[in-house]
Design an enzyme around this catalytic site. Structure first.
Site, PDB file in Angstrom:
ATOM      1  N   ASP A   9       0.705  -1.328   0.066  1.00 10.67           N
ATOM      2  CA  ASP A   9      -0.109  -0.115   0.001  1.00 10.67           C
ATOM      3  C   ASP A   9       0.965   1.202  -0.035  1.00 10.67           C
ATOM      4  OD1 ASP A   9      -2.332  -1.661  -0.012  1.00 10.67           O
ATOM      5  OD2 ASP A   9      -2.630  -1.181   2.342  1.00 10.67           O
ATOM      6  N   GLU A  35      -3.433  -2.994  -9.113  1.00 10.99           N
ATOM      7  CA  GLU A  35      -2.164  -2.392  -9.388  1.00 10.99           C
ATOM      8  C   GLU A  35      -1.956  -1.456 -10.563  1.00 10.99           C
ATOM      9  OE1 GLU A  35       1.265  -5.050  -8.759  1.00 10.99           O
ATOM     10  OE2 GLU A  35       0.628  -5.258  -6.330  1.00 10.99           O
TER      11      GLU A  35
END
Length: 113
Positions: A9, A35
């Site tokens: 993250d 992503e």
């Protein structure tokens, strides 16, 4: 040294902040899923978009990511597409298609769709 989802993250957050800091005010950047990110470059043709992407790729690659993990490297694989006057935003689906051909071309590259 941190690891796992919190580290991922933080890497994604640092990536996003760096991208926002290095695009024009009229550009739009956001998370597209997982992503994956979408960068919209208004009033920019394919050649200029490719140059902009190459510049962004170099900036990301040159960042020191070692705070997240020793020897960590972050790379960008990307697809570039141009919305032509007769097309709809569905054209954006071509960019991920181009990106998914990247493994044979390397992670620090792009493909035009």
């Amino acid at each position: 040294m941190p690891s796992g989802h919190p580290t991922g993250d933080e890497v994604l957050r640092t990536f996003a902040i760096t991208m926002f800091a290095n695009i024009r005010g009229i550009d739009r950047f956001g998370r597209y899923g997982g992503e994956e990110f979408l960068l919209v470059l208004p009033d920019m043709g394919t050649d200029n978009a490719t140059r902009a992407l190459d510049r962004l790729r170099a900036i990301i690659a040159e960042l020191d990511w070692s705070a997240f993990s020793p020897d960590m490297k972050v790379t960008i694989s990307a697809g570039v597409t141009t919305l032509k006057p007769e097309e709809t935003p569905d054209t954006f689906s071509r960019a991920p298609t181009a990106r998914f051909t990247q493994p044979r071309h390397g992670t620090q590259s792009h493909r035009n769709a």
